[in-house]
Enzyme design. Structure first.
Site, short mmCIF file in Angstrom:
data_model
loop_
_atom_site.label_atom_id
_atom_site.label_comp_id
_atom_site.label_asym_id
_atom_site.label_seq_id
_atom_site.Cartn_x
_atom_site.Cartn_y
_atom_site.Cartn_z
N CYS A 113 0.82 -1.23 0.00
CA CYS A 113 0.00 0.00 0.00
C CYS A 113 0.85 1.28 0.00
CB CYS A 113 -0.94 0.00 1.19
SG CYS A 113 -2.03 -1.43 1.20
N HIS A 255 -3.01 7.10 2.56
CA HIS A 255 -3.51 5.82 2.05
C HIS A 255 -4.85 5.54 2.73
CE1 HIS A 255 -3.97 1.73 1.00
NE2 HIS A 255 -3.73 1.27 2.22
N ASN A 285 -10.09 0.13 -0.13
CA ASN A 285 -8.63 0.13 -0.12
C ASN A 285 -8.12 -0.41 -1.46
OD1 ASN A 285 -5.91 -0.35 0.29
ND2 ASN A 285 -6.15 -1.24 2.32
C1 LIG Z 1 -10.53 -5.90 9.46
C2 LIG Z 1 -11.21 -4.95 10.42
C3 LIG Z 1 -12.20 -4.09 9.65
C4 LIG Z 1 -12.00 -5.74 11.46
O1 LIG Z 1 -12.62 -4.87 12.38
P1 LIG Z 1 -12.62 -5.19 13.94
O2 LIG Z 1 -13.41 -4.15 14.63
O3 LIG Z 1 -11.17 -5.36 14.35
O4 LIG Z 1 -13.42 -6.54 13.99
P2 LIG Z 1 -12.97 -7.92 14.64
O5 LIG Z 1 -11.87 -8.54 13.83
O6 LIG Z 1 -12.71 -7.66 16.08
O7 LIG Z 1 -14.26 -8.79 14.44
C5 LIG Z 1 -15.39 -8.57 15.23
C6 LIG Z 1 -16.44 -9.61 14.89
O8 LIG Z 1 -16.98 -9.37 13.58
C7 LIG Z 1 -16.93 -10.57 12.81
N1 LIG Z 1 -16.70 -10.21 11.40
C8 LIG Z 1 -15.52 -10.12 10.74
N2 LIG Z 1 -15.74 -9.74 9.48
C9 LIG Z 1 -17.06 -9.55 9.34
C10 LIG Z 1 -17.89 -9.13 8.29
N3 LIG Z 1 -17.40 -8.81 7.06
N4 LIG Z 1 -19.21 -9.02 8.50
C11 LIG Z 1 -19.74 -9.33 9.71
N5 LIG Z 1 -19.01 -9.73 10.76
C12 LIG Z 1 -17.68 -9.84 10.58
C13 LIG Z 1 -15.80 -11.37 13.38
O9 LIG Z 1 -16.00 -12.75 13.11
C14 LIG Z 1 -15.93 -11.07 14.87
O10 LIG Z 1 -16.94 -11.85 15.40
P3 LIG Z 1 -16.84 -12.42 16.90
O11 LIG Z 1 -16.79 -11.21 17.79
O12 LIG Z 1 -18.09 -13.21 17.05
O13 LIG Z 1 -15.59 -13.24 16.94
C15 LIG Z 1 -10.21 -4.04 11.15
O14 LIG Z 1 -9.46 -4.81 12.10
C16 LIG Z 1 -9.24 -3.38 10.22
O15 LIG Z 1 -9.63 -2.63 9.35
N6 LIG Z 1 -7.94 -3.58 10.47
C17 LIG Z 1 -6.91 -2.90 9.75
C18 LIG Z 1 -6.51 -3.68 8.63
C19 LIG Z 1 -5.79 -2.80 7.67
O16 LIG Z 1 -6.40 -2.12 6.92
N7 LIG Z 1 -4.45 -2.83 7.76
C20 LIG Z 1 -3.65 -2.00 6.97
C21 LIG Z 1 -3.59 -2.46 5.57
S1 LIG Z 1 -2.79 -1.28 4.57
#
Ligand SMILES: CC(C)(COP(=O)(O)OP(=O)(O)OC[C@H]1O[C@@H](n2cnc3c(N)ncnc32)[C@H](O)[C@@H]1OP(=O)(O)O)[C@@H](O)C(=O)NCCC(=O)NCCS
Length: 328
Positions: A113, A255, A285
């Protein structure tokens, strides 16, 4: 000292829109979950017969048109991508041929990225050193082909598109004041495509069945925290390297990975959200391409005024991160 600047920008987004409601139809997710967790409402998806160089070609042509330069004037093409048309030859070679830049040397840069910032850094340095005169710095991705559409925690994040900038000596404005790039190879296992390289060749039924050729995000909430710190640090580095503080900066073009990451960065930097330019809601993204697409949209919408100080910044797999301060 030569004044090197971005003298033209361009971008291209595929026409096909995939909304969160479209994803709801084939995945156990909801518009509400995706929007509140990421700020994304929709993303663009390239048609089946389109390759990354096709998206980059249009973005590149638009940047050259804005800069008032012809294909034959370009002597350097750097393409930032993790989704090249082919790994050999480089995606940039296909692009060079499609753009008919017969006087250019072309190669790819892989920095996930952060790729556009890395490519901009190289172009700026090569022109300053007198090696090249006019560079086309492009970033393009077809992320929709390397993500696992069954993995709901990551596939909802990504989209396709391309952005480009012409970098050259500039008599007035658009000056690149500095560029800064960083890596931490020890963090490489948090965002990766495990298959398709020498580690897993030959590609086997087993590696394909195991989904090793898809982009994987391991412990995405950990990379969330690292991203916030690296982003904020990179923005400050660009400002302070030029004797400024982040308060002197009119616009930050980061980004676009997640709206909540950007909100946390704004809080950490103590800047209002209206100083952060955003495209995340409509494009998601697009890895390396988000920064040049956002820069082009900011430039064409009149958001950037003459002499504005603008920070470009990015964070991504590698780990990689970087920034640049530009005077528009
Ligand atoms: C991926 C991301 C959106 C997840 O958000 P989050 O708030 O951390 O969510 P979690 O991973 O804690 O998941 C919470 C719950 O939602 C669920 N879940 C995950 N994806 C889901 C989706 N698309 N739809 C519905 N539920 C979902 C999970 O299974 C979890 O369920 P549980 O609590 O029963 O175990 C977030 O962590 C993120 O954006 N991270 C940064 C990644 C990134 O962009 N990195 C840099 C790259 S350049």
């Amino acid at each position: 000292m030569k004044r090197i600047g971005i003298i033209g920008t361009g971008s291209y987004l595929p026409e096909k829109v995939m909304t969160n409601f479209d994803i709801e139809k084939f995945l156990d997710t909801s518009d509400e979950w995706i929007y509140t967790r990421t700020g994304i409402k929709e993303r663009r998806i390239a048609e089946k017969d389109v390759a990354t160089s096709d998206l980059c070609k249009v973005a590149g042509e638009r940047a050259m048109k804005m800069a008032g330069v012809k294909a034959g004037d370009i002597d350097l093409i750097i393409l930032a991508t993790i989704t090249p048309d082919t790994h050999c030859p480089a995606g940039a070679n296909w692009l060079e041929a499609k753009l008919q830049c017969e006087n250019a040397v072309s190669f790819d840069v892989t920095a996930a990225c952060s790729g556009f910032i890395f490519a901009l850094h190289l172009a700026d340095k090569l022109i300053r050193a007198g090696v090249n005169k006019k560079a086309l710095v492009v970033a393009g991705e077809i992320m929709s082909r390397v993500i696992n559409w069954k993995e709901r925690e990551s596939c909802i994040l990504w989209g396709d598109g391309a952005g480009a900038a012409v970098v050259a000596e500039s008599k007035q404005g658009f000056e690149i004041l500095s560029t800064h790039i960083h890596t931490d190879g020890a963090g490489g296992d948090t965002l990766l495509m495990p298959g398709g390289g020498s580690k897993t060749t030959p590609i086997s039924h087993e590696s394909v069945d195991a989904g090793l050729h898809f982009l994987k995000m391991i412990e995405a909430n950990k990379s969330f925290k690292v991203a916030v710190n690296r982003f904020a640090g990179a923005c400050e580095e660009a400002a302070t390297a030029n004797g400024h503080t982040i308060r002197d900066v009119e616009l930050i073009i980061p980004h676009q990975a997640n709206l909540r990451i950007l909100q946390a960065v704004a809080k950490k930097l103590d800047v209002p959200m209206d100083k952060i330019f955003m495209t995340i809601e409509k494009y998601g993204n697009i890895s390396s391409a988000t920064v040049p697409i956002a820069l082009d949209e900011a430039a064409r919408s009149g958001k950037l005024k003459k002499d504005d100080l603008v920070v470009l910044s990015a964070f991504g797999g590698g780990l990689t991160w970087g920034s640049s301060l530009i005077r528009w």
